[in-house]
Design a protein around this motif. Structure first.
Motif, PDB file in Angstrom:
ATOM      1  N   HIS A 208       0.856  -1.178   0.000  1.00  0.00           N
ATOM      2  CA  HIS A 208       0.000   0.000   0.000  1.00  0.00           C
ATOM      3  C   HIS A 208       0.892   1.227   0.000  1.00  0.00           C
ATOM      4  O   HIS A 208       1.918   1.248   0.683  1.00  0.00           O
ATOM      5  CB  HIS A 208      -0.938   0.037   1.211  1.00  0.00           C
ATOM      6  N   TYR A 209       0.460   2.219  -0.734  1.00  0.00           N
ATOM      7  CA  TYR A 209       1.181   3.484  -0.751  1.00  0.00           C
ATOM      8  C   TYR A 209       0.942   4.207   0.563  1.00  0.00           C
ATOM      9  O   TYR A 209      -0.178   4.270   1.065  1.00  0.00           O
ATOM     10  CB  TYR A 209       0.679   4.329  -1.919  1.00  0.00           C
ATOM     11  N   TYR A 256       0.935   2.782  -8.396  1.00  0.00           N
ATOM     12  CA  TYR A 256      -0.510   2.508  -8.463  1.00  0.00           C
ATOM     13  C   TYR A 256      -1.210   3.551  -9.328  1.00  0.00           C
ATOM     14  O   TYR A 256      -2.117   3.249 -10.076  1.00  0.00           O
ATOM     15  CB  TYR A 256      -1.121   2.504  -7.068  1.00  0.00           C
ATOM     16  N   ASN A 257      -0.802   4.788  -9.210  1.00  0.00           N
ATOM     17  CA  ASN A 257      -1.284   5.835 -10.111  1.00  0.00           C
ATOM     18  C   ASN A 257      -0.334   7.014 -10.008  1.00  0.00           C
ATOM     19  O   ASN A 257       0.651   6.957  -9.268  1.00  0.00           O
ATOM     20  CB  ASN A 257      -2.746   6.220  -9.822  1.00  0.00           C
ATOM     21  N   LYS A 259      -0.360   9.677  -8.592  1.00  0.00           N
ATOM     22  CA  LYS A 259      -0.199  10.370  -7.314  1.00  0.00           C
ATOM     23  C   LYS A 259       0.454   9.494  -6.267  1.00  0.00           C
ATOM     24  O   LYS A 259       0.909   9.989  -5.239  1.00  0.00           O
ATOM     25  CB  LYS A 259      -1.550  10.877  -6.811  1.00  0.00           C
TER      26      LYS A 259
END
Lengths: 540, 540
Positions: A208-209, A256-257, A259
């Motif tokens: 997880h970020y 993940y993206n 950001k």
């Protein structure tokens, strides 16, 4: 289901592995009570009397005895002066107790002026644990004048001493209902130094970020527990949030993206925030397994897996455990050249620590199995290898050699040793297995002095399959505190360490941390206001 | 250490106990994929086509087809219209897809106008599960005109249907990088009703005080999962936060401090907040054990314990498990008179539900042991009792009779049955033991139809020794969602319920809840933005 949270205590050892210590905090023998103002972790040497001093919260300040800026100490002085010493209780009014001597200031001294050079440096693995984070702290009264002094050899010792000083201060018994709160400290003499030089917390920003602000919360919590290494497992199969300037595709395709990334500036902000708290940041780039994150942008780095069976076809995933490609291809120079370029950027522009964690754990051998994978089979024949672990050794030794040529000291999980890979003596090994043993097995582990001398320290580790910004801080604290004390505080010669007795002291520490703004979960029923009053031993 | 968190699934049964169901969420057989807009929990009947409609997010509204206020429905309409239907993605710009029919509104209809009377009432245990929370939901297109309708028999069914409707809406695939987000729903027909009438969550405000705001977060999360009972374990040994107007000393002396209390107004606000979400609040006052909280203000309610041994003296605590006094004294009328007065206040002024939970679990028999406790010994002789469980029965039956005389229906934990206490058939039994069985034992439990017919429902329970405001919301969600689906959704005839398959649908639901502002912890690696895009099956 809560067993899903991997959370364990890991000892970093130099070529010795397998020594896991019980996670339970320790304390004095059952029946003893902890007085208010008992520090966590316990100091090496701590004496105090029942004589008290008091504080004028409006004017008391921590100050340093030398001029000029010193970022870590100035940062700490500001942070502690602004609310950590005298938290708001009851209606927020406080005054000094008129019957007691008033401490006007805590003077922070560095015993060696040369050490002020460290103000601008990053903390390092100490070469002398006796002095590196050592400090002497005193609260005394002479001719009815109260004095508080903190003397440290280094900047980093000063930070540890300021934290301890903040923990010595306690409010009067029933502040909740009183007009005014008085704050006290006992006459105290502390000589302190850490048991281990490497006291770490491993976090994982790939499963997880973790937003940048979470790092500062975690670093704050580490500082309160005298931890000094953030082991940042920054990328993995699931995502590649680190922005590389040399290979921007890595995060462009692997995050993940757009950001969920750490820019070079963000990484340096985190490393600097750690520095201000006396914390090193060691980055982990796990290879040759756990590299699906690299492969999103550069699939040719990875060797195809062929499924589990002999009839497997290339890039056949073995759901749910394994992807179609997840191991580096150790047979081609391209892989090694890429890694040399990547690690060169890391060494030159990213890490500020001389240690680098190379992972090398959990290589999925099914993917390299020569009975399925013709590229590996061919490579083994060419090199005269008869055992797949020779392929692992091939990659490992070459990779380690390259990283060392960049001036970095490698750390590896224990896995290569488990596969009988021979490593140079200067590779640091981090043990992480055998965690599943019953407590009592670990509890009874006794190691020799020679073995002890090669242990650099340990880490609490939390991989983040099941934690993210919503729960990581409350999940890891105060359990990390228990590990922090085992790593900081010397063995007190008590065979049967008594966790039950330490619980209330840890609970006080948890409440202290909660008051400082971290959402730290409880370890006992109760209420912080009430626990702090109930646990009090009035001494005057 | 995470096993310390007691968290379990409990079935409330009427005189049948021991049926614990596996906590794993279920889904269709492995290999099937869940399309976007798949609801959690699954409806009783759900059909949809690949034909899509779209929404103009600026003008779309949920409306009701009748005039006048109806608080629960108005509350829901406002809440969902203001952000739950079309969460902000990407840069926040959205528009309807110009190629698709646009749904202008969802019209909420109550099929029986009489049911509007419920707008001002508290939800009750349904006497007819077929209609009580039933709803029919349709999204259809006729002559290129899109229509969305929700018809429910009761107010409560309407709330359930609005939640389901909100879950049918999904954004376009790669909204993260797009200029504008489109929102879609599939042509859908749903007929839904719950499997069980009692679908609860038990929380505990005695081991740690929970601020009022946490209740609304929990109630929100319950509503998103169609749970309809908040079982509020409000007092216990550790504290007595409830303010009684008849016995104000209870909280004055029993609360952790003067702020850790629930005033009568706060309790009614919580109960009303629950009502607006279609949730009953059942209060638990656990006796005759777990009553140290009562004893802080009224120590004479409790019988002294005498330690474990025959040489024990009165009020001797058996640390660390037991206090010097912790059981009610069942031998004196004073105890029964006090409880009658206390429960009269509860019945008349506090609870708005006709069920009351009496606890009656974990009575510490060592405290009542007649070989130590002369008061109990004397009482047993006078009453001709030869077995200590007859003392428990004496208290239990008299207490239950009193509570029934106040018009309340008692609920008891299973413990009296375990002690062979004979209870009236109208006492509801809540099973909570045998939780430690391996999963597969529970998984294979099959119960007869007759037994099934007497099961009212179940609850997720979290006692709060190790949770408080810092972690309770992230700890219980989304695990509560898994239990919520098992309680709402009918058995689909699948022998091997497949949790792996349900995981991604639950993960979507978790992300949905996170977007609504609750800090719900993750169950899978990933990122909510990414999971929502990756899981999408484009259908047009």
């Amino acid at each position: 289901m809560f067993l899903n949270v991997q959370f364990c205590m890991i000892f970093l050892v130099s070529h010795v592995y397998g020594y896991l210590f019980p996670i339970e905090p320790r304390g004095p023998l059952q029946g003893q009570e902890w007085p208010p103002g008992s520090p966590w972790p316990l100091p090496f040497s701590w004496t105090s009397t029942e004589q008290l001093v008091t504080f004028d919260t409006a004017t008391f300040r921590i100050v340093k005895n030398f001029t000029g800026t010193c970022e870590p100490i100035d940062f700490a002085i500001q942070k502690y002066n602004q609310g950590f010493l005298f938290p708001v209780y009851g209606n927020g009014n406080s005054s000094s107790d008129p019957s007691l001597p008033v401490v006007a200031e805590l003077v922070v001294t560095l015993s060696d002026n040369e050490q002020q050079n460290e103000c601008l440096q990053y903390p390092k693995l100490s070469d002398d644990p006796e002095t590196h984070e050592h400090y002497d702290l005193g609260i005394s009264v002479t001719d009815n004048t109260a004095i508080a002094t903190l003397e440290a050899t280094t900047v980093w010792g000063a930070l540890r001493g300021i934290e301890t000083f903040s923990q010595l201060i306690w409010p009067n018994d029933d502040y909740e209902g009183q007009e005014e709160t008085h704050f006290f400290a006992n006459i105290t003499e502390i000589h302190d130094k850490p048991r281990f030089s490497h006291r770490g917390l491993m976090i994982d920003s790939a499963r997880h970020y973790l937003p940048e602000r979470i790092f500062y919360e975690i670093l704050d919590g580490m500082m309160y527990n005298k931890l000094n290494v953030l082991h940042w497992h920054i990328v993995d199969d699931q995502s590649f949030p680190l922005v590389s300037l040399k290979f921007p595709e890595l995060s462009a395709k692997g995050a993940y993206n757009d950001k969920a990334i750490y820019t070079p500036e963000a990484v340096q902000r985190v490393i600097n925030g750690a520095r201000l708290r006396g914390i090193r940041v060691i980055l982990e780039f796990d290879t040759p397994g756990h590299t699906h994150g690299f492969g999103r942008a550069f699939p040719e780095l990875l060797t195809p897996c062929y499924g589990d069976g002999p009839s497997g076809s290339p890039d056949a995933p073995n759901f749910p455990e394994h992807a179609g490609r997840e191991n580096l291809d150790p047979t081609q120079n391209y892989t090694y050249n890429f890694m040399r370029e990547f690690f060169t950027e890391i060494a030159q522009n990213v890490t500020r620590d001389s240690f680098i964690h190379l992972g090398i754990d959990e290589v999925y051998m099914g993917c390299w199995d020569p009975s399925h994978n013709p590229v590996i089979a061919d490579f083994m024949i060419k090199n005269g290898y008869t055992d797949l672990h020779q392929v692992q050794e091939h990659y490992t030794l070459r990779h380690i050699e390259m990283v060392k040529s960049l001036g970095l000291t490698p750390i590896s999980w224990q896995d290569p040793l488990d596969s009988n890979v021979t490593l140079d003596k200067d590779v640091v090994i981090q043990a992480w297995k055998d965690w599943g043993h019953p407590w009592d097995v670990q509890f009874k582990v006794r190691i020799t002095d020679e073995e002890k001398s090669r242990i650099l320290g340990g880490e609490a580790c939390i991989w983040s399959e099941f934690v993210d910004k919503t729960n990581i801080v409350s999940r890891i604290f105060p359990f990390v505190s228990a590990i922090g004390e085992r790593l900081w505080t010397f063995d007190m010669g008590i065979e049967d360490m008594d966790a039950a007795n330490a619980r209330r002291r840890l609970d006080q520490h948890r409440c202290r941390t909660l008051r400082r703004g971290l959402p730290v979960q409880p370890i006992l029923p109760g209420y912080c206001g009430r626990w702090e009053t109930e646990n009090r031993r009035r001494r005057r």
